[in-house]
Write an enzyme that holds these catalytic residues in place. Structure first.
Site, PDB file in Angstrom:
ATOM      1  N   LYS A 191       0.856  -1.182   0.000  1.00 46.32           N
ATOM      2  CA  LYS A 191       0.000   0.000   0.000  1.00 46.32           C
ATOM      3  C   LYS A 191       0.890   1.229   0.000  1.00 46.32           C
ATOM      4  O   LYS A 191       1.693   1.431   0.915  1.00 46.32           O
ATOM      5  CB  LYS A 191      -0.896  -0.017   1.235  1.00 46.32           C
ATOM      6  CG  LYS A 191      -1.774   1.216   1.348  1.00 46.32           C
ATOM      7  CD  LYS A 191      -2.734   1.094   2.511  1.00 46.32           C
ATOM      8  CE  LYS A 191      -3.598   2.324   2.635  1.00 46.32           C
ATOM      9  NZ  LYS A 191      -4.514   2.233   3.783  1.00 46.32           N
ATOM     10  N   LYS A 204      -2.179  -1.510  -3.835  1.00 52.62           N
ATOM     11  CA  LYS A 204      -3.041  -0.333  -3.762  1.00 52.62           C
ATOM     12  C   LYS A 204      -2.209   0.938  -3.842  1.00 52.62           C
ATOM     13  O   LYS A 204      -1.206   1.018  -3.129  1.00 52.62           O
ATOM     14  CB  LYS A 204      -3.804  -0.381  -2.435  1.00 52.62           C
ATOM     15  CG  LYS A 204      -4.629   0.834  -2.141  1.00 52.62           C
ATOM     16  CD  LYS A 204      -5.226   0.735  -0.766  1.00 52.62           C
ATOM     17  CE  LYS A 204      -5.922   2.069  -0.508  1.00 52.62           C
ATOM     18  NZ  LYS A 204      -6.310   2.231   0.846  1.00 52.62           N
TER      19      LYS A 204
HETATM   20  C1  PBG Z   1      -7.154   3.075   5.691  1.00 55.16           C
HETATM   21  C2  PBG Z   1      -7.593   3.058   4.276  1.00 55.16           C
HETATM   22  C3  PBG Z   1      -7.463   4.089   3.337  1.00 55.16           C
HETATM   23  C4  PBG Z   1      -8.036   3.619   2.153  1.00 55.16           C
HETATM   24  C5  PBG Z   1      -8.495   2.336   2.395  1.00 55.16           C
HETATM   25  N1  PBG Z   1      -8.189   1.994   3.706  1.00 55.16           N
HETATM   26  C6  PBG Z   1      -6.959   5.472   3.514  1.00 55.16           C
HETATM   27  C7  PBG Z   1      -5.554   5.764   3.779  1.00 55.16           C
HETATM   28  O1  PBG Z   1      -4.689   4.902   3.837  1.00 55.16           O
HETATM   29  O2  PBG Z   1      -5.292   6.947   3.958  1.00 55.16           O
HETATM   30  C8  PBG Z   1      -8.137   4.404   0.859  1.00 55.16           C
HETATM   31  C9  PBG Z   1      -9.144   3.926  -0.120  1.00 55.16           C
HETATM   32  C10 PBG Z   1      -9.460   4.881  -1.233  1.00 55.16           C
HETATM   33  O3  PBG Z   1      -8.809   5.932  -1.434  1.00 55.16           O
HETATM   34  O4  PBG Z   1     -10.404   4.568  -1.955  1.00 55.16           O
HETATM   35  N2  PBG Z   1      -8.251   2.767   6.552  1.00 55.16           N
END
Ligand code: PBG
Length: 310
Positions: free
Chosen positions: A181, A235
Site C-alpha cells: 500500500k 493499492k
Molecule cells: C485506511 C484506508 C485508506 C483507504 C483504504 N483503507 C486510507 C488511507 O490509507 O489513507 C483508501 C481507499 C481509497 O482511497 O479509496 N483505513
C-alpha cells in the site's frame, strides 16, 4: 472474432464494492468528492447490499464513520462500534449470500487520523498498534466478518491478527492483507468519505510505501504471505500495474488490487466535463487492472459495472 480471442475478461464476479456506513444518520449522506458514493445509514446499507446481491456482486468491504473519535480508535474494536453493529445485522440477514469484508484499521476512529497508536513524539508506535489491530480483528470476526483486511501497513500485523483469530477459534476467518500500500495522493476523496484529517497536516509516509519503490513491495508481500495472508493486495491500482504483475508472478495466492477513490473521482470529474467517455474509460481501466494480474478489484465502480452487465 474479437470476443473469441480476447485475452482478458472482466466480470461482476471479479469485483468487491467498498461501502461506507456512518453512525447516527438515518439517511444516506452524499460525498462531494466521490460522486455517486454515499455514507450509508444502517438501513440504506442493507438495501444497497440486497441490490448488489441481486446484481451478482460477490463481496463488499465495509468502512465505518463513528460519531466520536479518540486517541486509540476504540470504535474499531468496540462491539458496539458502527462496523461491528452493521456486520451483525448483515451477517444475520444475508448469511453467506455475500462475502462480508471489513477494513481493519483505526484511522477512521482516531482523533489524530493516524492508522495506529501515536507516541509522545507524534510517531505511530508499530507494536502498540498491533494489539489494537488484534482486538479489532476479533471484534469484526465475532460480529460476522468473513474476511478482515488490515490496511494500516504495520510490520507484523498479519501474523499478530492470524494468531489472535486462531487463538479464539476463528480459524476460518480469512485475511486480505493490504500488503503493498503506497503513500499515494489518490486517497484524498476517501479521506473526505470517512471524515479523516491527519493531525498537523501529517502524512502516512512513516508506514505506507514510497511510490518510488518496487522491490520493497515484493518484500512486504512476501512477509504477509509468510505470516498467513490469504489474499494479498496492491493499492492503488493503475499507477502500480508493474507491481500487480510482479506480485502475480511471485505468488499463487489470490491477488487483489484497489482502484482507489482518486482513481474513481478522476474518471467522474473528467466525464462530467465531457472530456472523456465515462463508460469507455471505466471499462478500460478495470480491464487493465485485471490484465496486469489482479484476480479481484476493489472498486467504487462495482455497481455501475454490474448494472451495465458486460
Ligand atoms: C485506511 C484506508 C485508506 C483507504 C483504504 N483503507 C486510507 C488511507 O490509507 O489513507 C483508501 C481507499 C481509497 O482511497 O479509496 N483505513
Amino acid at each position: 472474432m474479437r470476443e473469441l480471442v480476447a485475452e482478458t475478461r472482466l466480470g461482476t464476479n471479479d469485483l468487491v464494492a467498498p461501502l461506507f456506513v456512518r453512525e447516527g444518520v438515518d439517511q444516506p449522506q452524499p460525498i462531494h468528492s466521490l460522486p455517486g458514493v454515499v455514507q450509508h445509514s444502517l438501513a440504506s446499507l442493507e438495501r444497497e447490499i440486497e441490490e448488489l446481491i441481486d446484481l451478482g456482486v460477490r463481496a463488499v468491504i465495509l468502512f465505518g464513520i463513528p460519531l466520536a473519535k479518540d486517541a486509540v480508535g476504540s470504535g474499531a474494536f468496540d462491539p458496539n462500534g458502527i462496523v461491528q453493529v452493521a456486520l451483525r445485522r448483515l451477517r444475520s440477514r444475508f448469511e453467506d449470500r455475500i462475502v462480508l469484508m471489513a477494513d481493519l484499521c483505526v484511522d477512521e476512529y482516531t482523533s489524530h487520523g493516524h492508522c495506529g497508536i501515536v507516541n509522545e513524539k507524534g510517531d505511530v508506535d508499530n507494536d502498540a498498534t498491533l494489539d489494537v489491530y488484534v482486538k479489532a480483528a476479533l471484534a469484526q470476526a465475532t460480529a460476522g466478518a468473513h474476511v478482515v483486511a488490515p490496511s494500516g501497513m504495520m510490520d507484523g500485523q498479519v501474523g499478530a491478527i492470524r494468531a489472535g483469530l486462531d487463538g479464539r477459534g476463528f480459524t476460518d476467518t480469512a485475511i486480505m492483507a493490504y500488503s503493498a500500500k503506497y503513500a499515494s495522493g489518490l486517497y484524498g476523496p476517501f479521506r473526505d468519505a470517512v471524515d479523516v484529517q491527519i493531525a498537523g497536516g501529517g502524512n502516512r509516509k512513516g508506514y505506507q510505501q514510497d511510490w518510488r519503490n518496487f522491490r520493497e513491495a515484493l518484500t512486504e508481500v512476501a512477509a504477509d504471505i509468510e505470516q498467513g495472508a490469504d489474499i494479498v493486495m496492491v493499492k492503488p491500482a493503475l499507477a502500480y500495474l508493474d507491481v500487480i504483475a510482479a506480485v502475480r508472478a511471485t505468488t499463487s495466492l489470490p491477488v487483489a488490487a484497489y482502484h482507489v477513490s482518486g482513481e474513481y473521482s478522476m474518471i467522474k470529474a473528467a466525464a462530467a466535463n465531457g472530456w472523456i467517455d465515462h463508460d469507455a474509460v471505466a471499462y478500460e481501466h478495470l480491464t487493465a487492472i485485471k490484465r496486469a494480474g489482479a484476480d479481484m478489484i476493489l472498486t467504487y465502480l462495482a455497481r455501475w459495472f454490474a448494472e451495465s452487465a458486460r
